[in-house]
Scaffold this motif. Sequence first.
Motif, PDB file in Angstrom:
ATOM      1  N   SER A  48       8.126  33.049  51.029  1.00 39.91           N
ATOM      2  CA  SER A  48       7.420  34.178  50.423  1.00 39.91           C
ATOM      3  C   SER A  48       6.805  33.827  49.080  1.00 39.91           C
ATOM      4  CB  SER A  48       8.366  35.379  50.263  1.00 39.91           C
ATOM      5  OG  SER A  48       9.368  35.102  49.314  1.00 39.91           O
ATOM      6  N   ILE A  49       7.343  32.814  48.392  1.00 37.46           N
ATOM      7  CA  ILE A  49       6.818  32.490  47.063  1.00 37.46           C
ATOM      8  C   ILE A  49       5.826  31.336  47.083  1.00 37.46           C
ATOM      9  CG2 ILE A  49       8.952  33.299  45.994  1.00 37.46           C
ATOM     10  CD1 ILE A  49       9.504  30.306  45.290  1.00 37.46           C
ATOM     11  N   SER A  50       5.778  30.571  48.187  1.00 40.08           N
ATOM     12  CA  SER A  50       4.870  29.408  48.214  1.00 40.08           C
ATOM     13  C   SER A  50       3.403  29.784  47.988  1.00 40.08           C
ATOM     14  CB  SER A  50       5.039  28.640  49.533  1.00 40.08           C
ATOM     15  OG  SER A  50       4.806  29.461  50.652  1.00 40.08           O
ATOM     16  N   PRO A  51       2.922  30.951  48.466  1.00 44.60           N
ATOM     17  CA  PRO A  51       1.531  31.298  48.150  1.00 44.60           C
ATOM     18  C   PRO A  51       1.284  31.518  46.654  1.00 44.60           C
ATOM     19  CG  PRO A  51       2.299  32.581  50.028  1.00 44.60           C
ATOM     20  CD  PRO A  51       3.502  31.913  49.433  1.00 44.60           C
ATOM     21  N   ALA A  52       2.340  31.764  45.896  1.00 44.33           N
ATOM     22  CA  ALA A  52       2.193  32.003  44.459  1.00 44.33           C
ATOM     23  C   ALA A  52       2.176  30.713  43.641  1.00 44.33           C
ATOM     24  CB  ALA A  52       3.324  32.903  43.956  1.00 44.33           C
ATOM     25  N   PHE A  53       2.431  29.571  44.267  1.00 47.35           N
ATOM     26  CA  PHE A  53       2.541  28.314  43.526  1.00 47.35           C
ATOM     27  C   PHE A  53       1.305  27.999  42.684  1.00 47.35           C
ATOM     28  CE2 PHE A  53       6.040  26.033  46.183  1.00 47.35           C
ATOM     29  CZ  PHE A  53       6.953  26.970  45.739  1.00 47.35           C
ATOM     30  N   PRO A  54       0.085  28.119  43.228  1.00 46.17           N
ATOM     31  CA  PRO A  54      -1.085  27.824  42.387  1.00 46.17           C
ATOM     32  C   PRO A  54      -1.166  28.730  41.155  1.00 46.17           C
ATOM     33  CG  PRO A  54      -1.704  27.879  44.705  1.00 46.17           C
ATOM     34  CD  PRO A  54      -0.309  28.408  44.621  1.00 46.17           C
ATOM     35  N   MET A  55      -0.835  30.015  41.317  1.00 47.61           N
ATOM     36  CA  MET A  55      -0.871  30.946  40.192  1.00 47.61           C
ATOM     37  C   MET A  55       0.211  30.613  39.176  1.00 47.61           C
ATOM     38  SD  MET A  55      -1.565  34.560  42.171  1.00 47.61           S
ATOM     39  CE  MET A  55      -1.721  35.465  40.633  1.00 47.61           C
ATOM     40  N   ILE A  56       1.407  30.262  39.673  1.00 40.46           N
ATOM     41  CA  ILE A  56       2.509  29.902  38.766  1.00 40.46           C
ATOM     42  C   ILE A  56       2.147  28.649  37.972  1.00 40.46           C
ATOM     43  CG2 ILE A  56       4.908  29.114  38.676  1.00 40.46           C
ATOM     44  CD1 ILE A  56       5.440  30.864  41.148  1.00 40.46           C
ATOM     45  N   ALA A  57       1.530  27.662  38.658  1.00 33.59           N
ATOM     46  CA  ALA A  57       1.114  26.432  37.972  1.00 33.59           C
ATOM     47  C   ALA A  57       0.128  26.741  36.860  1.00 33.59           C
ATOM     48  CB  ALA A  57       0.506  25.465  38.992  1.00 33.59           C
ATOM     49  N   GLU A  58      -0.765  27.682  37.111  1.00 33.03           N
ATOM     50  CA  GLU A  58      -1.765  28.041  36.101  1.00 33.03           C
ATOM     51  C   GLU A  58      -1.143  28.827  34.956  1.00 33.03           C
ATOM     52  OE1 GLU A  58      -5.983  30.555  35.817  1.00 33.03           O
ATOM     53  OE2 GLU A  58      -5.089  30.080  37.775  1.00 33.03           O
ATOM     54  N   VAL A  59      -0.264  29.783  35.287  1.00 33.64           N
ATOM     55  CA  VAL A  59       0.343  30.622  34.250  1.00 33.64           C
ATOM     56  C   VAL A  59       1.195  29.795  33.292  1.00 33.64           C
ATOM     57  CG1 VAL A  59       2.060  32.440  33.860  1.00 33.64           C
ATOM     58  CG2 VAL A  59       0.288  32.743  35.605  1.00 33.64           C
ATOM     59  N   PHE A  60       1.988  28.845  33.852  1.00 32.42           N
ATOM     60  CA  PHE A  60       2.907  28.076  33.021  1.00 32.42           C
ATOM     61  C   PHE A  60       2.358  26.686  32.669  1.00 32.42           C
ATOM     62  CE2 PHE A  60       5.810  31.067  35.212  1.00 32.42           C
ATOM     63  CZ  PHE A  60       6.363  31.673  34.089  1.00 32.42           C
ATOM     64  N   ASN A  61       1.096  26.417  33.091  1.00 33.44           N
ATOM     65  CA  ASN A  61       0.412  25.176  32.740  1.00 33.44           C
ATOM     66  C   ASN A  61       1.225  23.940  33.147  1.00 33.44           C
ATOM     67  OD1 ASN A  61      -1.673  23.618  31.682  1.00 33.44           O
ATOM     68  ND2 ASN A  61      -0.732  23.519  29.649  1.00 33.44           N
TER      69      ASN A  61
END
Length: 413
Positions: A48-61
Motif C-alpha cells: 500500500s505504501i510503495s506507490p508513495a515512494f517517489p513522493m516520500i523521496a521528494e519530500v525528504f530529499n
Amino acid sequence: MNNDNIKIDKNRRRYKEDKIDSEKKLYKDKNLLIIFCITLTAVLSVTSISPAFPMIAEVFNVSDTKIGLLITVFTLPGVILSPVIGVLADRLGRKKVLVPSLVLFGIAGTSCIFAHSFRALLSLRFIQGIGGAAINSLNNTIIGDLYNDRECTIAMGYNATVLNIGTTAFPVIGGALCALGWYYPFFLPLVAIPIAILVLFILDSYDPETNQDLKEYLKNTAQSLKNKNIILLIITSCLLFTIFYGVYMAYFPIYISRSFNPTPLQIGIILASMSLTTAAVASQLGRLSSKFSVKTLLILGFSLFGVAFLIIPVIPTIWLLFIPTIIYGLGQGITNPMIQSTLARLSDKEYRGMVMSLSSMSIRLGQTVGPLLFGLILTIFGMNHVFYAGVLLSLIVALAILNISSDNKTTTD
C-alpha cells in the motif's frame, strides 16, 4: 492418551464439534475469515505504501536507492525475531503474541504520518516490522492448529488467494490515497486495531497446557526439526522467495521497461496478471492436492517457473508477456500454500509456532538475498542471464524436491 494431551486437544476438539459440517463451505468459517483479515493486514504493510515512494523521496530529499530502506527496515525484524516469536507462541499461546503484535503494527504504522525526517520514518517502520514479524508467521500457524489434513491445505489455498488479491488491490488503494498526500497510505495500518479485538474475543486458537520447562521445550523442538522433510521444505520456501523477489519482483519490471518502453500502467497490468492467476490457482489447491502428491505439485510449480523465465527473453511484444506471467502465477499459486500447509501438518502443535516462524524467517531471508544475488548476476552477465539463472535455480530446486519422502503427511489423499 494422557490427561495432558486431552487438555491440549480440548480447544481443537470443541472447535471441530461445532465447526464446518460436510455441506458448509470452509471459506465461510468465522475463524478463517479472521485469518484472512490478519493476512491482508500483513500484505498492506509494503504494497500500500510503495506507490508513495517517489513522493516520500521528494519530500525528504533522499535518493531512489535509500527509499528502498523503507522495505528493508520493515522486513529485517522478521529475520531476527522469528525464532523468538515461535518460542513465545508455543509457550504462551498464539493470541498472547498475535494481539500485541497487531496493536504495535497499527500504532507504529500509523505514527509514520507524523514523521518529520526520513530517519524517524525508518525508525517507525522498524518498530512496525517488529509487530509485522509475528503477523506473517502466526496466521499460518493458527491455520495449522485449527484445520487437519486436507482442510488445512484448502484453508492455506484460500489464504494465499486472499493474499494475492491484496497484493493486487493495495497498490491501487495506496496510489489513490497518495493523491491526497504522501502520508495518507499510512492510515491503513489502523485496521490492525479492530482486527486485534476480533482475534482476542472471537478467534479460536490453541493455548498450550504443558509442564515442559524451556530447556525441555527447546530440546524437543530441536528433535522435531531433525525431520528431513521439514528442513527441505523450509529451505525450499527460502529459495522460492529468492527466485520470486530476485527475478520477478526486482528485475522483471526493469526488463519490461528497457525492452518495450511501456507506461507504468502497462507494467502494472502485466505484473497484476501473475497475482490474479496465483489467486485463482491457490483457491483450487484443495482439489489439486486430492489428486496429486505434495512432491508432484511442488516439482510442477518450480518447473513452471523455469518455463516462464526461459521464454521471457524471446517474447517479441509487450502483451505477449502475459504468457510467462500467467505460467509463473500458476506455479506460485501451487508452491507457497502447498509448502506452508505441509509444514503445518508435519509439525506437532506444541512446536508448530517455532516451525512456522522458521519458515517465515526463511521467506524474509529469501526476500533479502534474492535481489542481491540476481543483481550480481545482472552486473556480471547481463539482463537475459538473470532469467537463465532463474531457470537453473528453479530446476535445481525441482530436483531437490525429489528427496522429500512420501508419508501420510506429505500426501494429501
